[in-house]
Motif scaffolding. Sequence first.
Motif, short mmCIF file in Angstrom:
data_model
loop_
_atom_site.label_atom_id
_atom_site.label_comp_id
_atom_site.label_asym_id
_atom_site.label_seq_id
_atom_site.Cartn_x
_atom_site.Cartn_y
_atom_site.Cartn_z
N GLU A 124 3.45 -3.40 9.20
CA GLU A 124 2.32 -2.60 9.68
C GLU A 124 1.88 -1.60 8.61
OE1 GLU A 124 3.33 -0.85 13.41
OE2 GLU A 124 3.63 -2.78 14.41
N LEU A 125 2.84 -0.93 7.98
CA LEU A 125 2.52 0.02 6.93
C LEU A 125 1.90 -0.69 5.74
CD1 LEU A 125 2.59 2.90 5.84
CD2 LEU A 125 4.94 2.49 5.08
N HIS A 126 2.45 -1.85 5.40
CA HIS A 126 1.86 -2.61 4.28
C HIS A 126 0.43 -3.01 4.59
CE1 HIS A 126 0.73 -6.38 2.22
NE2 HIS A 126 1.14 -5.71 1.17
N GLN A 127 0.16 -3.41 5.81
CA GLN A 127 -1.20 -3.81 6.17
C GLN A 127 -2.17 -2.67 5.97
OE1 GLN A 127 -2.35 -6.79 6.80
NE2 GLN A 127 -4.46 -6.09 7.18
N GLU A 128 -1.77 -1.45 6.39
CA GLU A 128 -2.64 -0.29 6.20
C GLU A 128 -2.86 0.00 4.71
OE1 GLU A 128 -2.41 3.09 9.29
OE2 GLU A 128 -0.33 2.42 9.06
N ALA A 129 -1.78 -0.03 3.94
CA ALA A 129 -1.88 0.24 2.51
C ALA A 129 -2.74 -0.81 1.82
CB ALA A 129 -0.49 0.30 1.89
N TYR A 130 -2.54 -2.07 2.21
CA TYR A 130 -3.32 -3.16 1.63
C TYR A 130 -4.80 -3.00 1.94
CZ TYR A 130 -5.53 -7.75 1.51
OH TYR A 130 -6.40 -8.77 1.30
N GLU A 131 -5.12 -2.61 3.16
CA GLU A 131 -6.53 -2.41 3.53
C GLU A 131 -7.17 -1.31 2.69
OE1 GLU A 131 -6.41 -1.76 7.73
OE2 GLU A 131 -6.04 -3.88 8.20
N TRP A 132 -6.39 -0.26 2.39
CA TRP A 132 -6.94 0.80 1.54
C TRP A 132 -7.11 0.31 0.11
CZ3 TRP A 132 -9.82 4.57 2.82
CH2 TRP A 132 -9.68 5.16 4.09
N ALA A 133 -6.19 -0.51 -0.37
CA ALA A 133 -6.36 -1.09 -1.71
C ALA A 133 -7.66 -1.89 -1.79
CB ALA A 133 -5.16 -1.97 -2.06
N THR A 134 -7.93 -2.65 -0.75
CA THR A 134 -9.16 -3.45 -0.70
C THR A 134 -10.40 -2.55 -0.63
OG1 THR A 134 -7.98 -5.25 0.41
CG2 THR A 134 -10.37 -5.25 0.58
N LYS A 135 -10.33 -1.50 0.20
CA LYS A 135 -11.47 -0.58 0.32
C LYS A 135 -11.76 0.13 -1.00
CE LYS A 135 -10.66 0.45 5.23
NZ LYS A 135 -10.16 1.49 6.17
N ILE A 136 -10.71 0.56 -1.67
CA ILE A 136 -10.89 1.23 -2.97
C ILE A 136 -11.52 0.28 -3.97
CG2 ILE A 136 -9.67 2.27 -4.93
CD1 ILE A 136 -7.54 3.20 -2.83
N SER A 137 -11.02 -0.95 -4.01
CA SER A 137 -11.58 -1.95 -4.92
C SER A 137 -13.07 -2.16 -4.67
CB SER A 137 -10.82 -3.27 -4.75
OG SER A 137 -11.39 -4.29 -5.56
N GLU A 138 -13.44 -2.34 -3.42
CA GLU A 138 -14.84 -2.58 -3.08
C GLU A 138 -15.70 -1.36 -3.39
OE1 GLU A 138 -16.22 -5.39 -2.07
OE2 GLU A 138 -14.33 -6.49 -2.01
N HIS A 139 -15.16 -0.17 -3.11
CA HIS A 139 -15.95 1.06 -3.30
C HIS A 139 -16.27 1.31 -4.77
CE1 HIS A 139 -17.55 4.88 -1.96
NE2 HIS A 139 -16.82 5.52 -2.87
N LEU A 140 -15.35 0.93 -5.64
CA LEU A 140 -15.51 1.24 -7.06
C LEU A 140 -16.09 0.08 -7.87
CD1 LEU A 140 -12.18 3.18 -7.70
CD2 LEU A 140 -14.44 4.13 -7.16
N LEU A 141 -16.49 -1.00 -7.21
CA LEU A 141 -17.07 -2.14 -7.94
C LEU A 141 -18.41 -1.78 -8.56
CD1 LEU A 141 -16.54 -5.30 -5.71
CD2 LEU A 141 -15.44 -4.79 -7.90
N PRO A 142 -18.77 -2.42 -9.67
CA PRO A 142 -20.13 -2.28 -10.19
C PRO A 142 -21.15 -2.75 -9.14
CG PRO A 142 -18.72 -3.37 -11.80
CD PRO A 142 -17.94 -3.29 -10.53
N ARG A 143 -22.29 -2.10 -9.11
CA ARG A 143 -23.34 -2.47 -8.15
C ARG A 143 -24.33 -3.49 -8.73
NH1 ARG A 143 -19.96 -0.42 -5.48
NH2 ARG A 143 -20.20 1.37 -4.08
#
Length: 565
Positions: free
Chosen positions: A160-179
């Motif tokens: 469960e903790l890994h799932q939350e951490a993984y989701e944040w890793a994905t969100k950070i990746s998407e947020h910082l992508l070139p537009r």
Amino acid sequence: MSEQDKTVKLSDNERLKRESNFLRGTIEADLQDEITGGFTADNFQLIRFHGMYQQDDRDIRGERAKQKLEPLHNVMLRARMPGGIINPDQWLAIDKFAEEKTMYGSIRLTTRQTFQFHGVLKPNIKGMHQMLDSVGIDSIATAGDVNRNVLCTTNPIESELHQEAYEWATKISEHLLPRTRAYAEIWLDGEKSETTEEPILGSNYLPRKFKTTVVIPPNNDVDVHANDLNFIAISENGKLVGFNVLVGGGLAMTHGDTATYPRKADDFGFIPVEHTLAIAEHVVSVQRDWGNRSNRKNAKTKYTLDRVGVNAFREEVESRAGVKFETSRPYEFTTRGDNIGWVEGIDGKHHLALFIQSGRILDYPGKTLKTGCREIAKIHQGDFRMTANQNLIIAGVPTEQKSAIEKLAREHGLIDDSHSNQQKNSMACVALPTCPLAMAESERYLPSLVEKVEGLLTKHGIADDNIILRVIGCPNGCGRAMLAEVGLVGKGPGKYNMHLGGNRIGTRVPKLYKENVSEDIFLPELDNLIGRWATERNEGECFGDFVIRAGIVQEVKISKTDFHS
């Protein structure tokens, strides 16, 4: 454009990015050029922002030159896989492409928790991107002056903790992508549209590459001190409540340039989980505006912190984000490797971590690793997790399927009970023959080197123990040798700089012990040091701690002043 950019001479990479039309360049025209197998002029650099490096097979470069042929140009592609999770259908697709369309036929797991294709010729490049897109994968921003693939601790036990951490890793990746839409336009035949701004990365993107991780203590498996930005998960009752934020790590340096050095990250403090994206964005934006754009060797975040001061950088992030860092919450790292073998998660699912030496998945005589992974993917109901230590986890296996997966893994050599602790704790970058920066062998040298180190451990009566050993072909840091207990950094053919004094948990930079030495010099040195460690160490003392306590090397506390002294 910052004030610095107006008053100093910028590096040519800044011109290249500024004139690229938001990373488009003339890549499309280069793809149609059949005269050369490579990319020309600025495009050689621009394709990196699309996840590719141009390379050639250096083993045959000389012979081709004699035949008056250009080098056998090809590209290496690194996929964007935040947290390293890939499903079985995706695995089968990349396996098929590697087999049919690459020069080497392999899938290589990397220290950036993703996979690479090596040896893709120009006629197959566009089809490669379209194949990846068809299964939900891309290679946007896995190289170049941008935020790269975001790492996340695998931690299969606390699901469960890994799932939350993984989701944040994905969100950070998407947020910082070139537009910019350049990737979709060039490789996926997407509709062309004008790009007018990059709100986070800026029109010239970042001064240098930028790396981010999400890590769940107590396992420092992503080596936080190798990265610009790190979010250390803080949990209460198994739920993620926020992160301690570490900024300014990085391992690359330049031989002979004392203004460059590996550096640990600084602790900025704790933030509640809801401020994660704002802090990520503005650590990036401050580095974007304050980083060195005239000297790329001093352009990473670590040098910005040392130039302007940690407090000034932190305060600027707080001002831009509208968030104050709190006092860091307690945490401890106790390990950083992968737990090879089976473990059971709190959800009752089983997870099998497979040791893959140097991450190279290929069929060898009597050891058909690639076929084995393919056969497992055909029946596996969970996912695969690529680790930052170049290994592969078959995750989420129900009890009733466990025996079938283990049978396949053993049949194909993916489980090998003879692997020693030293093998499992040794790592290498790719180096020769494909990496254009390599000065010495690394991946191809590692097996014989490990065997010799195992012999030394056995000689001194500690065969079951190990040293964190890492070998890299140049000083750019890909194999994270500058966080090893013994780090060998390529200096020339068969020659390495020997660094000692990192620790088991990856929180200390090692120091130069011998410079530009070959195996016939550094192995006898290691023999002597292992012998002393075996007889003189304190209970539980790791090799890196011993060499510092014994005065063999001095501890690197502050890299700027200690590393080269």
